[in-house]
Design a protein around this motif. Sequence first.
Motif, PDB file in Angstrom:
ATOM      1  N   ALA A 188       0.190  -5.082   7.605  1.00 21.34           N
ATOM      2  CA  ALA A 188      -0.827  -4.234   6.988  1.00 21.34           C
ATOM      3  C   ALA A 188      -1.160  -4.818   5.614  1.00 21.34           C
ATOM      4  O   ALA A 188      -0.427  -4.616   4.645  1.00 21.34           O
ATOM      5  CB  ALA A 188      -0.325  -2.801   6.863  1.00 21.34           C
ATOM      6  N   ASP A 189      -2.262  -5.557   5.562  1.00 16.26           N
ATOM      7  CA  ASP A 189      -2.684  -6.285   4.351  1.00 16.26           C
ATOM      8  C   ASP A 189      -3.518  -5.329   3.497  1.00 16.26           C
ATOM      9  O   ASP A 189      -4.751  -5.334   3.527  1.00 16.26           O
ATOM     10  CB  ASP A 189      -3.477  -7.521   4.781  1.00 16.26           C
ATOM     11  CG  ASP A 189      -3.646  -8.517   3.651  1.00 16.26           C
ATOM     12  OD1 ASP A 189      -3.200  -8.227   2.530  1.00 16.26           O
ATOM     13  OD2 ASP A 189      -4.248  -9.580   3.896  1.00 16.26           O
ATOM     14  N   TYR A 190      -2.822  -4.538   2.695  1.00 12.73           N
ATOM     15  CA  TYR A 190      -3.363  -3.334   2.073  1.00 12.73           C
ATOM     16  C   TYR A 190      -4.640  -3.568   1.262  1.00 12.73           C
ATOM     17  O   TYR A 190      -5.689  -2.994   1.550  1.00 12.73           O
ATOM     18  CB  TYR A 190      -2.288  -2.717   1.179  1.00 12.73           C
ATOM     19  CG  TYR A 190      -2.627  -1.370   0.610  1.00 12.73           C
ATOM     20  CD1 TYR A 190      -2.506  -0.217   1.381  1.00 12.73           C
ATOM     21  CD2 TYR A 190      -3.049  -1.229  -0.716  1.00 12.73           C
ATOM     22  CE1 TYR A 190      -2.802   1.031   0.850  1.00 12.73           C
ATOM     23  CE2 TYR A 190      -3.338   0.010  -1.250  1.00 12.73           C
ATOM     24  CZ  TYR A 190      -3.212   1.138  -0.466  1.00 12.73           C
ATOM     25  OH  TYR A 190      -3.512   2.361  -0.986  1.00 12.73           O
ATOM     26  N   ASP A 191      -4.586  -4.388   0.249  1.00 14.95           N
ATOM     27  CA  ASP A 191      -5.749  -4.566  -0.630  1.00 14.95           C
ATOM     28  C   ASP A 191      -6.822  -5.470  -0.036  1.00 14.95           C
ATOM     29  O   ASP A 191      -7.948  -5.517  -0.558  1.00 14.95           O
ATOM     30  CB  ASP A 191      -5.299  -5.115  -1.989  1.00 14.95           C
ATOM     31  CG  ASP A 191      -5.121  -4.008  -3.015  1.00 14.95           C
ATOM     32  OD1 ASP A 191      -4.866  -2.867  -2.601  1.00 14.95           O
ATOM     33  OD2 ASP A 191      -5.241  -4.278  -4.222  1.00 14.95           O
ATOM     34  N   ASN A 192      -6.508  -6.165   1.037  1.00 13.71           N
ATOM     35  CA  ASN A 192      -7.522  -6.965   1.734  1.00 13.71           C
ATOM     36  C   ASN A 192      -8.206  -6.184   2.858  1.00 13.71           C
ATOM     37  O   ASN A 192      -9.087  -6.724   3.539  1.00 13.71           O
ATOM     38  CB  ASN A 192      -6.897  -8.247   2.302  1.00 13.71           C
ATOM     39  CG  ASN A 192      -6.703  -9.308   1.235  1.00 13.71           C
ATOM     40  OD1 ASN A 192      -7.474  -9.403   0.285  1.00 13.71           O
ATOM     41  ND2 ASN A 192      -5.658 -10.115   1.378  1.00 13.71           N
TER      42      ASN A 192
END
Length: 236
Positions: A183-187
């Motif tokens: 889960a690539d949060y800020d992307n």
Amino acid sequence: LNPNIKFPEQASKAYKLGLKQMGTHTKLPRFFFSCPTLSRLQTRIAEFGELKECVDYSLKNHPVLAIGKRGSANNELRARGLAICDTNGLIYVADYENRRVQIISYEGKFLRRFGQDILRGPWGIATAMRSIYVTDRDLHALFRFCMKDYKLIGRVGIRGSGKGQLCYPRGVSVDYNGEVYVADYDNNRISIYSKELNFKDFLGAEQLKFPEDVKFSFNYVVVLDHSTNCVHFYSR
């Protein structure tokens, strides 16, 4: 469930009761969920994507076992992520603020810790194929450790939005093919890697906004998205 694991007596009785109440089935339950307190132990049978039966057992309203407290000593936690390995019966805790992973037995005994010289902010954690995968929020990276000796096998990711780059990663899961989903949060996407941590693909880049976690259910990739307050299902 691993038959070699010794569960606390009350939890074991509840599980056996659940099997007795469900009767004989030609297929084993796909999922067994147990909540932290004995008051809400549940056994669920899921077949073909539909919940067929849910049996709820009310027992004493107390935890079967409580492990740890706030702190930095062994068995003390300031944690974010949790993984349970079915093959060895161990619990792996991403101890975020203490910058380490702690390993705890099902009996609640502290076994060891690792990663304290490598990790800065371990958040998500998953186990698969004799490996432990840990996302590090502060280093914007994904780490792979050997489950046998806990040595670092590989690392991928620097802060950025390109292929293989991460930005404040959160949850991580591994599918049955060994592919690792982060889960690539800020992307605003899910980044997918091979088990050797080679970048493969993105998922959900047009729909997600701050994904918190990613899991698998049947033929779906299930993503919890923070900003949209939605659970997204993607076909694999």
